[in-house]
Motif scaffolding. Structure first.
Motif, PDB file in Angstrom:
ATOM      1  N   THR A 283       0.839  -1.298  -0.029  1.00 34.27           N
ATOM      2  CA  THR A 283      -0.077  -0.087  -0.009  1.00 34.27           C
ATOM      3  C   THR A 283       0.767   1.284  -0.041  1.00 34.27           C
ATOM      4  OG1 THR A 283      -1.761  -1.145   1.158  1.00 34.27           O
ATOM      5  CG2 THR A 283      -1.813   1.141   1.120  1.00 34.27           C
TER       6      THR A 283
ATOM      7  N   GLN B  76      -8.289   0.169  -1.371  1.00 32.46           N
ATOM      8  CA  GLN B  76      -8.699  -1.135  -0.862  1.00 32.46           C
ATOM      9  C   GLN B  76     -10.267  -1.116  -0.316  1.00 32.46           C
ATOM     10  OE1 GLN B  76      -6.050  -3.332   1.825  1.00 32.46           O
ATOM     11  NE2 GLN B  76      -7.313  -4.912   2.124  1.00 32.46           N
TER      12      GLN B  76
ATOM     13  N   ASP C 261      -5.245  -1.540  -4.940  1.00 30.92           N
ATOM     14  CA  ASP C 261      -4.912  -2.039  -3.838  1.00 30.92           C
ATOM     15  C   ASP C 261      -6.013  -3.215  -3.399  1.00 30.92           C
ATOM     16  OD1 ASP C 261      -3.605  -2.809  -1.509  1.00 30.92           O
ATOM     17  OD2 ASP C 261      -3.639  -0.655  -0.817  1.00 30.92           O
ATOM     18  N   GLU C 262      -5.304  -4.520  -3.768  1.00 30.67           N
ATOM     19  CA  GLU C 262      -6.157  -5.535  -3.068  1.00 30.67           C
ATOM     20  C   GLU C 262      -7.505  -5.628  -3.818  1.00 30.67           C
ATOM     21  OE1 GLU C 262      -5.154  -7.470   0.143  1.00 30.67           O
ATOM     22  OE2 GLU C 262      -3.353  -6.509   0.437  1.00 30.67           O
TER      23      GLU C 262
HETATM   24 MG   LIG Z   1      -1.918  -2.943   2.039  1.00 30.75          MG
END
Ligand SMILES: [Mg+2]
Ligand SMILES: Nc1ncnc2c1ncn2[C@@H]1O[C@H](COP(=O)(O)OP(=O)(O)O)[C@@H](O)[C@H]1O
Lengths: 256, 303
Positions: free
Chosen positions: B45, B86, B163-164
């Motif tokens: 991140t 995320q 992010d993810e």
């Molecule tokens: Mg992360």
């Protein structure tokens, strides 16, 4: 799902109040609310109250929903009705154990209560008949300071996230045997949980800001919206403001 | 082909002293799909926040299409690099979906009809039609995820950083999202940098993998990375389930030359083996099978 405390739950109904232009609606009702809250006389306050109820009826909001909101204000004003009669000097109605109930006190207590309840009743046709995001945009178009508009916007958005997070924390606590009691331990635990919640909110604030900046935020989020005034909007605005004005003109006209 | 992202010797220390990144180097070609893998706290991140200038390295350099991020104006970076966070709740902050998607284009200074056009396009390309007036708290997690992608796509960035993206999605939404991302890459040539733990999604999402743990440990194609036993073990990285399953089948004598990384791979692999072995698959148990299965178990720490 989560049960959100939503003021705009019934904004999708159809009524003259729902169709009323949000900007005109806010201005007209704000004027009326101020007028009612400042009324000096009980008889006029009752007229204001009746007017408020009529507007509420015109908004077609379900009675249960309205009472839910009015209930809280009622709890808040009850002490006035109880205490005022015994603390304001004036004509005695009766007395016992040294406490004197006065006519003026009683009247004043009821006046405070009626004004407060009328004001809250009026807030419902003003706010609950428009989707809240549109109310916020209307405030923006009414040139409310952008800082305040943003605060409303972010509060409106994140209060729901906050509610969900609190419920999650609370369930996790209960799931591990926590019981709400008035013990020092229980209070401390709740304090800590709230503390964590604030830390989490603070961190979320950081991330939200990063996300905002990532989409080019420079300080004033703008939105696209079209408001248009129609004849009926002017009529309703004149009606509501006219009612507010008449509450002050009636005494001089010698009607009462 | 042009270089979309160049990262040179990037290091970053958080104000509290945590060294999150040390000497990170990366090169991404235009149109490439890059996946960054690494355990929790590896700095994924943190790294991604550098790509659009949200964080600035204590040392090092980042270039986007040849321009140094430090020298680019905010508006300029934001136009090139779209960032999908995320947690969609961090990203969707407007009262309605429409406003949220319009937010970016408005900030880019586009005219009203152009903004509306962009919003309409983003909404329809992510299958969110009919949700325009919804408040974010009335969307499911999967819808929120798509909404935050739509909000970024409406700015038409050439680089997309995610992010993810598949975290917390149900299997259907996950597959759908992977499809959407690959579609964007194919149709619009968008360069992608994706951080993920979702090893099963990697073969479908990655042209190339970077393994990150404070610094870049290794880079290579998914096959190269997943075949590098030592790397996987040292960095506690996992491999796709299909890959593992075929490793087991190999212990039982299944003779494919390349271990499949995805189900599609598996289908063509099996077909090929059947064709070469005369219409069937042959599996067996020999002395060595047990030792090999045991070895396989040890490798992934199953006991
Ligand atoms: Mg992360
Ligand atoms: N705001 C912060 N302040 C201090 N340290 C942080 C902060 N954010 C992340 N870290 C630390 O930096 C490291 C990398 O974190 P992060 O980039 O979130 O990793 P990942 O995304 O790979 O899980 C971790 O050790 C984490 O604890």
């Amino acid at each position: 799902m989560v049960n959100y405390p939503e003021i705009d739950r019934y904004s999708a109904l159809d009524s003259p109040m729902h169709r009323f232009d949000p900007r005109a609606k806010i201005i007209a009702f704000l004027i009326l609310i101020f007028a009612v809250v400042l009324l000096p006389d009980l008889k006029l306050a009752f007229i204001g109250f009746i007017g408020a109820v009529l507007f509420l009826i015109a908004s077609k909001l379900p009675l249960r929903f309205a009472l839910q909101h009015i209930k809280w204000v009622f709890l808040f004003v009850v002490p006035f009705i109880v205490i005022m009669p015994f603390t304001v000097d004036g004509t005695e109605i009766f007395s016992f154990y040294g406490l004197t109930m006065t006519y003026e006190g009683l009247e004043y207590g009821i006046l405070v209560a009626v004004r407060a309840i009328s004001a809250v009743i009026l807030v419902l046709p003003m706010i609950a008949t428009t989707r809240f995001d549109i109310t916020i945009k209307a405030l923006d178009r009414l040139k409310m300071p952008n800082m305040l508009v943003q605060m409303f916007m972010f509060t409106y958005r994140y209060i729901f996230v906050f509610v969900v997070e609190f419920q999650r924390t609370w369930r996790a606590m209960v799931a591990r045997g926590f019981k709400l009691k008035t013990s020092l331990y229980a209070l401390k635990t709740i304090g800590k949980a709230l503390g964590m919640l604030f830390v989490r909110s603070y961190e979320r604030g950081d991330r939200v800001y990063q996300a905002l900046r990532s989409r080019g935020y420079t300080g004033s989020p703008r939105t696209l919206v079209e408001f248009q005034m129609h004849a009926s909007d002017y009529i309703w605005a004149i009606l509501i403001i006219g009612f507010a004005v008449s509450l002050y003109v009636i005494p001089f006209a010698g009607v009462s | 082909m042009r270089e979309a992202i160049t990262v040179k010797n990037l290091s970053y220390k958080y104000p509290d002293g945590t060294k999150a990144l040390e000497n990170v180097n990366m090169e991404v070609q235009e149109g490439e799909r890059i996946v960054i893998v690494g355990p929790n706290g590896a700095g994924k991140t943190t790294f991604m926040l550098h790509l659009n200038g949200t964080l600035h390295g204590t040392e090092g350099q980042i270039e986007i299409f040849g321009k140094s991020v430090d020298k680019m104006k905010r508006a300029e970076i934001v136009k090139e690099v779209g960032m999908v966070f995320q947690d969609p709740d961090d990203q969707l902050f407007m009262p309605t979906l429409f406003d949220d998607i319009a937010f970016g284009p408005i900030n880019l200074g586009l005219k009203e009809d152009e903004v509306r056009e962009r919003v309409a396009k983003a909404i329809s390309s992510l299958g969110l039609s009919g949700f325009e007036d919804r408040a974010p708290h009335h969307l499911s997690f999967g819808e929120k995820k798509k909404a935050s992608l739509a909000a970024v796509m409406a700015m038409e960035p050439r680089i997309l950083v995610l992010d993810e993206p598949t975290a917390n999605l149900d299997p259907y939404s996950r597959t759908e999202l992977i499809g959407i991302l690959n579609d964007l890459n194919e149709r619009e040539g968008i360069t992608m940098v994706i951080a993920t733990h979702d090893v099963n999604a990697i073969p479908e999402l990655a042209d190339r993998i970077y393994a990150l743990n404070r610094t870049i440990i290794e880079t290579g194609t998914p096959r190269e990375i997943f075949s590098n036993g030592e790397l996987l073990e040292h960095n506690k990285l996992d491999v796709p389930d299909v890959f593992k399953l075929f490793e087991v089948l190999r212990c039982f004598g299944f003779g494919c030359e390349k271990l499949p990384l995805s189900l599609d791979d598996a289908v063509s692999g099996i077909t090929k083996v059947i064709e070469t072995e005369g219409g069937h698959i042959h599996l067996h148990i020999h002395e060595h099978t047990h030792t090999e299965v045991r070895k396989w178990k040890d490798k992934y720490g199953h006991h």
